[in-house]
Design a protein around this motif. Structure first.
Motif, short mmCIF file in Angstrom:
data_model
loop_
_atom_site.label_atom_id
_atom_site.label_comp_id
_atom_site.label_asym_id
_atom_site.label_seq_id
_atom_site.Cartn_x
_atom_site.Cartn_y
_atom_site.Cartn_z
N LYS A 57 0.83 -1.20 0.00
CA LYS A 57 0.00 0.00 0.00
C LYS A 57 0.87 1.26 0.00
N ASN A 58 1.90 1.28 0.84
CA ASN A 58 2.79 2.45 0.92
C ASN A 58 3.56 2.69 -0.38
N LEU A 59 3.77 1.64 -1.16
CA LEU A 59 4.47 1.77 -2.44
C LEU A 59 3.49 1.87 -3.62
N ASN A 60 2.23 2.21 -3.30
CA ASN A 60 1.21 2.43 -4.33
C ASN A 60 1.04 1.25 -5.28
N GLY A 61 1.04 0.05 -4.71
CA GLY A 61 0.78 -1.14 -5.52
C GLY A 61 1.96 -1.61 -6.35
N LYS A 62 3.16 -1.13 -6.02
CA LYS A 62 4.36 -1.53 -6.77
C LYS A 62 5.34 -2.16 -5.79
N LEU A 63 6.04 -3.20 -6.25
CA LEU A 63 7.06 -3.84 -5.42
C LEU A 63 8.38 -3.88 -6.16
N PRO A 64 9.49 -3.81 -5.43
CA PRO A 64 10.80 -3.86 -6.06
C PRO A 64 11.11 -5.26 -6.59
N HIS A 65 11.75 -5.28 -7.75
CA HIS A 65 12.20 -6.54 -8.35
C HIS A 65 13.35 -6.22 -9.30
N GLU A 66 14.53 -6.75 -8.99
CA GLU A 66 15.72 -6.61 -9.83
C GLU A 66 15.97 -5.15 -10.25
N GLY A 67 15.93 -4.26 -9.29
CA GLY A 67 16.30 -2.87 -9.52
C GLY A 67 15.21 -1.97 -10.09
N ARG A 68 13.99 -2.46 -10.18
CA ARG A 68 12.90 -1.60 -10.65
C ARG A 68 11.64 -1.95 -9.88
N ARG A 69 10.64 -1.10 -10.01
CA ARG A 69 9.36 -1.35 -9.32
C ARG A 69 8.36 -1.94 -10.29
#
Length: 96
Positions: A57-69
């Motif tokens: 939620k804090n990342l607006n529905g995005k998660l980090p993966h291999e250097g990008r969201r």
């Protein structure tokens, strides 16, 4: 990249009872429940699931993966224990 990005990326790997795997091609986050000493919900496991959803939620529905969201549209919750999986899919729009 901001420090917040790296902080949240590390925190996805620091769960004790929850393993998170981001699959960009599916726009999904797989949550593997690893409850101990047996396959059941515990307050500690529920706390980690809640913490994961707070991060998402804090990342607006995005998660980090291999250097990008990565945009996450689905959470697939399963288990490493064969008798624990209840096989659910939650669409992230319900929590974001």
């Amino acid at each position: 990249m901001s420090n917040l990005y790296y902080t949240h990326e590390a925190s996805l790997k620091n769960f004790k009872y929850l393993e998170v795997i981001v699959k960009p091609e599916q726009k999904s986050a797989w949550l593997y429940l690893n409850s101990e000493p047996r396959s059941c919900f515990t307050p500690e496991l529920l706390k980690e699931v809640n913490e994961f959803h707070s991060i998402l939620k804090n990342l607006n529905g995005k998660l980090p993966h291999e250097g990008r969201r990565i945009d996450i549209e689905f959470n697939i919750i399963t288990s490493r224990h064969p008798v624990f999986s209840f096989g659910g899919i939650w669409h992230t729009s319900a929590i974001v």
